[in-house]
Design a protein around this motif. Sequence first.
Motif, PDB file in Angstrom:
ATOM      1  N   PRO A  55      -4.619   2.516  -4.159  1.00  9.18           N
ATOM      2  CA  PRO A  55      -2.725   3.712  -3.516  1.00  9.18           C
ATOM      3  C   PRO A  55      -3.125   3.119  -2.267  1.00  9.18           C
ATOM      4  N   VAL A  56      -1.337   2.851  -2.212  1.00  8.70           N
ATOM      5  CA  VAL A  56      -1.211   2.296  -0.061  1.00  8.70           C
ATOM      6  C   VAL A  56      -0.112   3.495   0.151  1.00  8.70           C
ATOM      7  N   SER A  57       0.143   3.942   1.305  1.00  5.95           N
ATOM      8  CA  SER A  57       1.078   4.780   1.898  1.00  5.95           C
ATOM      9  C   SER A  57       2.770   4.513   1.837  1.00  5.95           C
ATOM     10  N   SER A  58       3.438   5.446   1.509  1.00  5.88           N
ATOM     11  CA  SER A  58       4.358   4.461   0.742  1.00  5.88           C
ATOM     12  C   SER A  58       5.581   3.848   2.538  1.00  5.88           C
ATOM     13  N   GLY A  59       4.173   4.605   3.550  1.00 14.13           N
ATOM     14  CA  GLY A  59       4.772   4.082   4.951  1.00 14.13           C
ATOM     15  C   GLY A  59       4.438   2.541   5.119  1.00 14.13           C
ATOM     16  N   ALA A  60       3.461   1.551   4.480  1.00 13.75           N
ATOM     17  CA  ALA A  60       2.310   0.677   4.697  1.00 13.75           C
ATOM     18  C   ALA A  60       3.403  -0.373   4.809  1.00 13.75           C
ATOM     19  N   THR A  61       2.749  -1.488   5.438  1.00 16.68           N
ATOM     20  CA  THR A  61       3.733  -2.486   5.412  1.00 16.68           C
ATOM     21  C   THR A  61       3.184  -3.720   4.076  1.00 16.68           C
ATOM     22  N   PRO A  62       3.745  -3.350   3.101  1.00 13.23           N
ATOM     23  CA  PRO A  62       4.095  -4.330   2.301  1.00 13.23           C
ATOM     24  C   PRO A  62       3.490  -5.670   2.061  1.00 13.23           C
ATOM     25  N   SER A  66       5.173 -18.277   4.003  1.00 15.10           N
ATOM     26  CA  SER A  66       4.469 -17.139   5.285  1.00 15.10           C
ATOM     27  C   SER A  66       4.590 -15.508   4.411  1.00 15.10           C
ATOM     28  N   GLY A  67       4.212 -15.005   5.129  1.00 18.29           N
ATOM     29  CA  GLY A  67       4.023 -13.854   5.132  1.00 18.29           C
ATOM     30  C   GLY A  67       3.573 -11.981   5.590  1.00 18.29           C
ATOM     31  N   SER A  68       3.025 -11.443   4.671  1.00 15.74           N
ATOM     32  CA  SER A  68       2.076 -10.637   5.467  1.00 15.74           C
ATOM     33  C   SER A  68       1.251 -10.087   4.503  1.00 15.74           C
ATOM     34  N   GLY A  69      -0.339  -9.968   4.680  1.00 15.54           N
ATOM     35  CA  GLY A  69      -1.056 -10.379   4.028  1.00 15.54           C
ATOM     36  C   GLY A  69      -1.590  -8.131   3.587  1.00 15.54           C
ATOM     37  N   GLY A  70      -0.217  -7.216   4.319  1.00 22.60           N
ATOM     38  CA  GLY A  70      -0.480  -6.213   4.227  1.00 22.60           C
ATOM     39  C   GLY A  70      -1.258  -5.687   5.814  1.00 22.60           C
ATOM     40  N   CYS A  71      -1.180  -5.993   6.490  1.00 18.58           N
ATOM     41  CA  CYS A  71      -1.884  -5.573   7.505  1.00 18.58           C
ATOM     42  C   CYS A  71      -1.601  -6.849   9.021  1.00 18.58           C
ATOM     43  N   ASN A  72      -2.118  -8.167   8.828  1.00 15.11           N
ATOM     44  CA  ASN A  72      -2.139  -9.384   9.287  1.00 15.11           C
ATOM     45  C   ASN A  72      -0.594 -10.078   8.451  1.00 15.11           C
ATOM     46  N   ALA A 121      -6.037  -5.385  13.137  1.00 19.12           N
ATOM     47  CA  ALA A 121      -7.529  -4.260  12.203  1.00 19.12           C
ATOM     48  C   ALA A 121      -6.666  -3.667  11.640  1.00 19.12           C
ATOM     49  N   CYS A 122      -7.845  -3.099  10.256  1.00 19.70           N
ATOM     50  CA  CYS A 122      -6.553  -1.727   9.472  1.00 19.70           C
ATOM     51  C   CYS A 122      -7.289  -0.923   8.862  1.00 19.70           C
ATOM     52  N   PRO A 123      -7.044  -0.155   8.340  1.00 22.55           N
ATOM     53  CA  PRO A 123      -8.313   0.451   7.013  1.00 22.55           C
ATOM     54  C   PRO A 123      -9.261  -0.256   6.643  1.00 22.55           C
ATOM     55  N   LYS A 124      -9.984  -0.058   6.180  1.00 26.08           N
ATOM     56  CA  LYS A 124     -11.081  -1.082   5.455  1.00 26.08           C
ATOM     57  C   LYS A 124      -9.930  -1.857   3.914  1.00 26.08           C
ATOM     58  N   LEU A 125      -9.247  -0.295   3.338  1.00 24.64           N
ATOM     59  CA  LEU A 125      -8.596  -0.522   1.822  1.00 24.64           C
ATOM     60  C   LEU A 125      -7.983  -1.875   1.990  1.00 24.64           C
ATOM     61  N   ILE A 126      -7.037  -1.654   3.034  1.00 22.85           N
ATOM     62  CA  ILE A 126      -5.900  -2.256   3.559  1.00 22.85           C
ATOM     63  C   ILE A 126      -6.506  -3.908   3.584  1.00 22.85           C
ATOM     64  N   MET A 127      -7.252  -4.062   4.462  1.00 21.34           N
ATOM     65  CA  MET A 127      -8.375  -5.038   5.191  1.00 21.34           C
ATOM     66  C   MET A 127      -8.757  -6.003   3.620  1.00 21.34           C
ATOM     67  N   GLU A 128      -9.260  -5.069   2.854  1.00 22.00           N
ATOM     68  CA  GLU A 128     -10.516  -5.663   1.443  1.00 22.00           C
ATOM     69  C   GLU A 128      -9.091  -5.959   0.144  1.00 22.00           C
ATOM     70  N   LEU A 129      -7.477  -5.074   0.783  1.00 26.93           N
ATOM     71  CA  LEU A 129      -6.443  -6.081  -0.409  1.00 26.93           C
ATOM     72  C   LEU A 129      -6.355  -7.249   0.299  1.00 26.93           C
TER      73      LEU A 129
END
Length: 153
Positions: A45-52, A63-69, A94-102
Amino acid sequence: MLIALLAIAESQPTQNLASPTLEGRWRLVDMGEPSSPSGERPLPPVSSGATPVTVEFSGERLSGSGGCNRYITSYQTTGTQLAVGGTFAFTRMACPKLIMELESCYLKALQGAQNYTIDQQGLQITYKTTEETGVLRFVAEPPPEPSSFIIHW
């Protein structure tokens, strides 16, 4: 005779040999159906304000976003086969661990892209890595709005 040839040509079914275009921006909605020995890996689950998590195909560039980078690489298609470039360039935030794993799972899957389909539900990319196979599912994203600003002198 010309009329007969036109009638024959019109009665022949037409084939669309062109593959659906990948061009455009897509947002990841699911990393489903992995066939991993460890079982399913649902999206966290990712918060609604998170980067898609997104991918954008433009020319031979992906190109794109991995959710953090942000990331960029190349790609090629042959029919509906998809080959994603081996070398990715990306930011190192650096982002929260869950986002980095995703993000890590997503980029590995994207690098293992095998083929794609586009239908009413969106874009599906099947992938195969050394650990698993699965499907990345995306929905179309509208192009970003152009920035509008007024400069007063």
